[in-house]
Motif scaffolding. Structure first.
Motif, PDB file in Angstrom:
ATOM      1  N   ARG A  29      -8.118  -4.904  -0.553  1.00  0.00           N
ATOM      2  CA  ARG A  29      -7.353  -3.707   0.303  1.00  0.00           C
ATOM      3  C   ARG A  29      -6.510  -2.972  -0.663  1.00  0.00           C
ATOM      4  N   ILE A  30      -5.759  -3.617  -1.738  1.00  0.00           N
ATOM      5  CA  ILE A  30      -4.963  -3.158  -2.676  1.00  0.00           C
ATOM      6  C   ILE A  30      -6.105  -2.632  -3.663  1.00  0.00           C
ATOM      7  N   LEU A  73      -6.980   0.826  -3.238  1.00  0.00           N
ATOM      8  CA  LEU A  73      -6.550   1.921  -3.912  1.00  0.00           C
ATOM      9  C   LEU A  73      -6.310   1.906  -5.587  1.00  0.00           C
ATOM     10  N   GLU A 129       0.955  -1.399   0.310  1.00  0.00           N
ATOM     11  CA  GLU A 129       0.037  -0.162   0.319  1.00  0.00           C
ATOM     12  C   GLU A 129       1.097   0.903  -0.051  1.00  0.00           C
TER      13      GLU A 129
END
Ligand SMILES: Nc1nc2c(ncn2[C@@H]2O[C@H](COP(=O)(O)OP(=O)(O)OP(=O)(O)O)[C@@H](O)[C@H]2O)c(=O)[nH]1
Ligand SMILES: [Mg+2]
Ligand SMILES: [Zn+2]
Lengths: 113, 222
Positions: free
Chosen positions: B75-76, B79, B48
């Motif tokens: 979570r990726i 982004l 991240e």
């Protein structure tokens, strides 16, 4: 714990070699395992016991020879039989040691009928 | 009865597929990074922090390997980076075939960098080549300065060691200089960066080094 996967790869190779040689039973498999790998001998033995069931190597003995870590210094041309914690700097000249043995994961031979 | 000389590497099939992957990556001009660590050392956090700094300069995607769940891939995804989850079930590492199969579905045309977050495990992933250009190990400093000596195989296999969570140094009795010394004894050519994903300390230095590596590789392939 990737010994199960390794054991499966071993059995695949053993079965292929046995078939190529028209063998009906595999009696022994000789393995060479370097100590500088992620493999634990006891865990591999345990995995092989499970994975060999219902294969041509069902009753085979698996002998595992452990190879010690051995390193070589290019600068002073010395060889060392390290213990794993000793590191990779030459104790004589501080050169960088490269591994010459201890990374093996090999099948040496199989004994068949 | 007779003896058949086999003299075969057990992982030769993995090496063969890793070599195929490597060729494919080179054809596509893709810089591939394999990130390894014990569970929870901070692989996803490093990704991240790194991606935030470079995503305007490179087209990036991420493969996540986990025993269960797609939490890290999500979570990726948050982004705005495309991610692909490999759920390994009981397998404690990624292998070259898993990457090969993922690439059938996970298109890489036009991309610059592929990060692969390996399964959290301090031992097994180091035995399996994936076809990557760079091996990065994330190590959480609070795990102790003696770990490079206790688990030398992965420390020895990697190009870079990120000593993560240095913000926690004041709260532990870790000796970071001793830790560095131990890493370098096991891997004298390792590049080491102390970092904190929480405070951002050290991330800039690591990212600058990494960008240089990627650009050098791009120029070589031109
Ligand atoms: N204090 C502190 N905590 C951190 C740092 N980096 C990560 N963490 C925390 O450590 C925990 C694990 O981080 P992750 O990035 O999920 O670790 P991971 O290696 O991806 O974990 P797995 O994929 O589950 O193996 C999280 O709670 C993070 O917030 C850091 O630099 N400092
Ligand atoms: Mg993660
Ligand atoms: Zn020397």
């Amino acid at each position: 714990m990737h010994e199960v996967g390794i054991a499966q790869s071993i059995l695949e190779i053993v079965e292929k070699e046995a078939a190529k040689n028209n063998a009906t039973v595999v009696k022994k498999v000789k393995l060479i395992v370097g100590e500088f790998t992620g493999i634990v001998k006891e865990a591999l033995e345990f995995a092989l016991e499970i994975v060999k069931k219902n294969t041509i190597a069902e009753n085979a003995e698996f002998e595992i020879e452990i190879v010690k870590l051995k390193t070589h210094c290019k600068h002073c041309n010395r060889e060392f039989t390290n213990n794993k914690q000793a590191g990779f700097l030459c104790p004589e000249c501080n050169g960088i040691l490269s591994i010459v043995a201890g990374k093996e994961l090999n099948i040496e031979y199989i004994d068949v009928d | 009865m007779h003896i058949i000389d086999v003299n075969s590497q057990i992982l030769k099939e993995n090496s063969r597929i890793a070599e195929e992957n490597r060729k494919l990556f080179d054809e596509k001009g893709l810089y591939v990074v394999n990130i390894m660590s014990a569970p929870g050392a901070g692989k996803t956090s490093v990704l991240e922090a790194t991606i935030k700094k470079i995503k305007d300069d490179y087209k990036i995607s991420v493969i996540e390997g986990d025993l269960q769940t797609s939490i890290d891939a999500d979570r990726i995804g948050a982004l705005n980076i495309s991610s692909y989850q490999i759920v390994t079930g009981t397998v404690c590492h990624l292998d070259a075939r898993m990457i090969h199969n993922a690439l059938h579905e996970f298109q890489q045309d036009g991309n610059d960098i592929l990060f692969i977050e390996n399964v959290g495990n301090l031992v097994c992933p180091a035995d399996f080549e994936l076809g990557e250009k760079l091996k990065v190990m994330v190590f959480s400093i609070v795990e102790g300065a003696e770990k490079p000596k206790k688990y030398p195989v992965m420390f020895h296999a990697v190009d870079v060691v990120l000593l993560n969570k240095i913000d926690l140094a004041p709260y532990s009795d870790i000796d970071i200089e001793l830790l560095k010394k131990n890493v370098l004894e096991i891997n004298p050519t390792a590049t080491i960066f102390p970092v904190s994903c929480s405070t951002g300390e050290g991330i800039e230095e690591w990212v600058n080094w990494f960008k240089k590596k990627v650009n050098e590789d791009k120029n070589r392939n031109k």
